[in-house]
Design a protein around this motif. Structure first.
Motif, short mmCIF file in Angstrom:
data_model
loop_
_atom_site.label_atom_id
_atom_site.label_comp_id
_atom_site.label_asym_id
_atom_site.label_seq_id
_atom_site.Cartn_x
_atom_site.Cartn_y
_atom_site.Cartn_z
N UNK A 1 8.02 12.37 49.35
CA UNK A 1 6.82 12.09 49.44
C UNK A 1 5.71 13.23 49.38
N UNK A 2 6.09 14.01 48.49
CA UNK A 2 5.17 15.32 48.32
C UNK A 2 3.71 14.95 47.38
N UNK A 3 3.01 15.85 47.35
CA UNK A 3 1.68 15.80 46.77
C UNK A 3 1.71 16.27 45.39
N UNK B 1 -6.29 17.24 45.88
CA UNK B 1 -7.41 17.65 46.58
C UNK B 1 -8.65 18.41 45.96
N UNK B 2 -8.14 19.06 45.08
CA UNK B 2 -9.14 19.90 44.26
C UNK B 2 -10.04 19.00 43.34
N UNK C 1 -14.04 17.79 43.45
CA UNK C 1 -14.62 18.15 41.99
C UNK C 1 -15.57 16.67 41.98
N UNK C 2 -14.86 15.53 42.14
CA UNK C 2 -15.54 14.27 41.92
C UNK C 2 -16.56 14.15 42.87
N UNK C 3 -16.21 14.57 44.16
CA UNK C 3 -17.38 14.18 45.16
C UNK C 3 -18.68 15.22 44.77
N UNK C 4 -18.41 16.24 44.46
CA UNK C 4 -19.68 17.35 44.01
C UNK C 4 -20.26 16.56 42.87
N UNK D 1 -25.58 10.42 49.51
CA UNK D 1 -24.44 10.88 50.25
C UNK D 1 -23.26 10.20 49.55
N UNK D 2 -22.00 10.93 49.88
CA UNK D 2 -20.66 10.25 49.16
C UNK D 2 -19.67 10.85 49.93
N UNK D 3 -18.75 9.92 50.00
CA UNK D 3 -17.43 10.35 50.62
C UNK D 3 -16.18 9.75 49.69
N UNK D 4 -15.14 10.46 49.29
CA UNK D 4 -14.15 9.98 48.49
C UNK D 4 -12.82 9.83 49.42
N UNK D 5 -12.39 8.51 49.28
CA UNK D 5 -11.11 8.41 50.03
C UNK D 5 -9.98 8.20 49.13
#
Length: 479
Positions: free
Chosen positions: A251-253, A25-26, A30-33, A43-47
């Motif tokens: 199924x962890x992150x 998530x972090x 960072x990628x979005x920013x 504008x941008x969104x990351x899926x």
């Protein structure tokens, strides 16, 4: 706005490449920013999901936007552009809208029709709003995608035929373990995917379910939904719980391996010791099945080391095998599935046409505003000239009536062309009507669309084209 999607998924890349693109998530933030700072990005969104990483962007130019998105992506996953481009797909404008709706409906998922993507897309929208990275147009298109995804599930038989990753993995579990009602299950993790796993295990009638999680509170909340058992996850409890379980789903992150071959070996040794002290094998009547264990790894990167599958009497199913199961599964040929998917595709086609039509119509707004502004300027100038010629002796009420008449005349003259240009612009190629108005009335407006030479709307690039894009692409220099 120009709508651009750059992505990588289970359909375009092997698991070895997808693992590199699995961002925390972090890292997504960072990628979005980083992308939002691009000079061509509005504008941008990351899926980001377990088998998908897509950058959804509102860009001012195609080539510049692609350079901004690609450069940030290369930096984020630390892979050379020449290697990465072999597995990327790029969708632009109409094709990008269609692709987003297809993803929202679950038709592009590994498990066709799964609804979890809606929650992931909603989280993507929320994150973009919280970070302030969405343009108003991009926010609207994401909201529309969520609406269409919900419509697909509510108006078609998609939910009845949708195959979850877990159900696909468990197709062969009974043959390996025997009756699922007699097995003990361990779910490692307590997130959204784990919730789906637990619900499915309960529906399948699995005997006992334990949830192991680093946060005991999370495990307890999930366990309470199925009268299961909650365990705080650490090295010792993991070995003990794996020893007690026949079916293990992880199924962890986490960014590293949770269940290694050494842990499983230790668990099986403990399992053997326990079995020597119990009559369980007699009670179950199937000692061979009792010794077997079935592992399912739904995480990316992997939670379970591949070497676990080499241990005797252990079966391991991971995402790569699941992708083959769903590609070759008989459910793809079932009539009800075919009909449901056809109905969903019809919804996607209809909604895509509406959204694109509306965007085309909205794109002529600057021309309409400029045309009405030109009419107002001419009207005001002519009224001022008339008032000056008539002089101060003219009754003010008469002059006001003249002004109102000129206003109504200008409005009526402008009404038909402005309404018609919006209607015509909504059709394919309708932008030429706005161009004609600007030329006929010598209108000067601010540029609202892409400034460089664009590919045709809907263009999809293959890997070779991506490596040789012309113009001002300089992604390799940014890596």
């Amino acid at each position: 706005m120009a709508f651009l999607i750059v992505g990588i998924s289970h359909r375009s890349a092997p698991m070895s490449v997808l693992e590199k693109a699995a961002l925390s998530e972090s890292q997504v933030r960072e990628l979005s920013r980083a992308i939002a700072e691009g000079g061509y990005v509005n504008g941008v969104a990351v899926l980001a999901t377990c088998n998908r990483l897509e950058i959804i962007a509102d860009v001012s130019t195609f080539h510049g936007g692609l350079a901004d998105l690609g450069g940030a992506l290369v930096d984020a996953i630390r892979t050379e552009w020449t290697t990465l481009s072999e597995h990327l797909y790029v969708h632009y404008e109409e094709r990008a809208v269609e692709h987003l709706l297809t993803v929202a409906c679950g038709l592009d998922s590994m498990a066709v029709g799964e609804a979890q993507i809606l929650g992931q897309l909603r989280a993507t929208l929320s994150l973009g709003q919280a970070e302030g990275n969405l343009s108003s147009e991009l926010g609207r298109i994401l909201q529309q995608a969520l609406r269409v995804g919900k419509r697909a599930h509510s108006e078609t038989g998609l939910d009845r035929v949708a195959q979850s990753l877990l159900s696909g993995a468990l197709d062969s579990a009974p043959g390996w373990l025997g009756d699922l009602g007699a097995v003990n299950a361990l779910v490692v993790g307590a997130g959204a995917m784990s919730s789906l796993v637990v619900a499915n295990l309960s529906r399948l009638g699995v005997g006992r379910i334990a949830i192991a999680n680093r946060s005991l509170d999370g495990a307890q909340r999930l366990a309470a939904t199925v009268a299961g058992r909650a365990v705080e996850l650490d090295r010792d409890t993991l070995v003990a719980e794996v020893a007690d379980a026949d079916l293990i789903v992880s199924c962890t992150g986490a960014r590293g391996t949770i269940i290694g071959a050494d842990s499983v070996a230790a668990a099986r040794e403990l399992r053997t010791t326990r079995d020597l002290r119990t009559t369980r094998s007699v009670q179950r009547g199937d000692a061979h099945a009792r010794r077997r264990q079935f592992f399912v790894d739904l995480a990316l990167p992997r939670d379970i080391a591949p070497e676990v599958g080499d241990i005797d009497d252990v079966r391991l199913v991971g995402l790569e095998e699941l992708s083959r199961i769903f590609a070759a599964g008989p459910h793809h040929d079932a009539a009800d599935v075919t009909n449901a998917i056809a109905a969903v595709r019809a919804i996607i086609a209809s909604e895509t046409a509406k959204l694109i039509s509306k965007r085309r119509a909205n794109s002529v707004a600057p021309t309409v505003i400029a045309l009405r502004g030109r009419a107002k300027a001419v009207r005001d100038k002519e009224f001022a000239r008339l008032a000056a010629r008539l002089g101060p002796d003219v009754d003010a009420r008469v002059l006001d009536e003249v002004r109102k008449s000129m206003h109504r005349l200008a409005d009526k003259l402008m009404h038909t062309p402005t309404v018609r240009v919006k209607e015509l612009a909504a059709e394919p190629g309708g932008g030429s009507y706005a161009d004609a108005l600007r030329a006929l009335f010598d209108l000067s407006i601010d540029a609202t669309g892409p400034l460089d030479v664009l590919p045709l709307p809907g263009t999809v690039f293959d890997s070779e084209q991506l490596q040789h894009l012309p113009g001002n692409i300089s992604i390799q220099e940014k890596s």
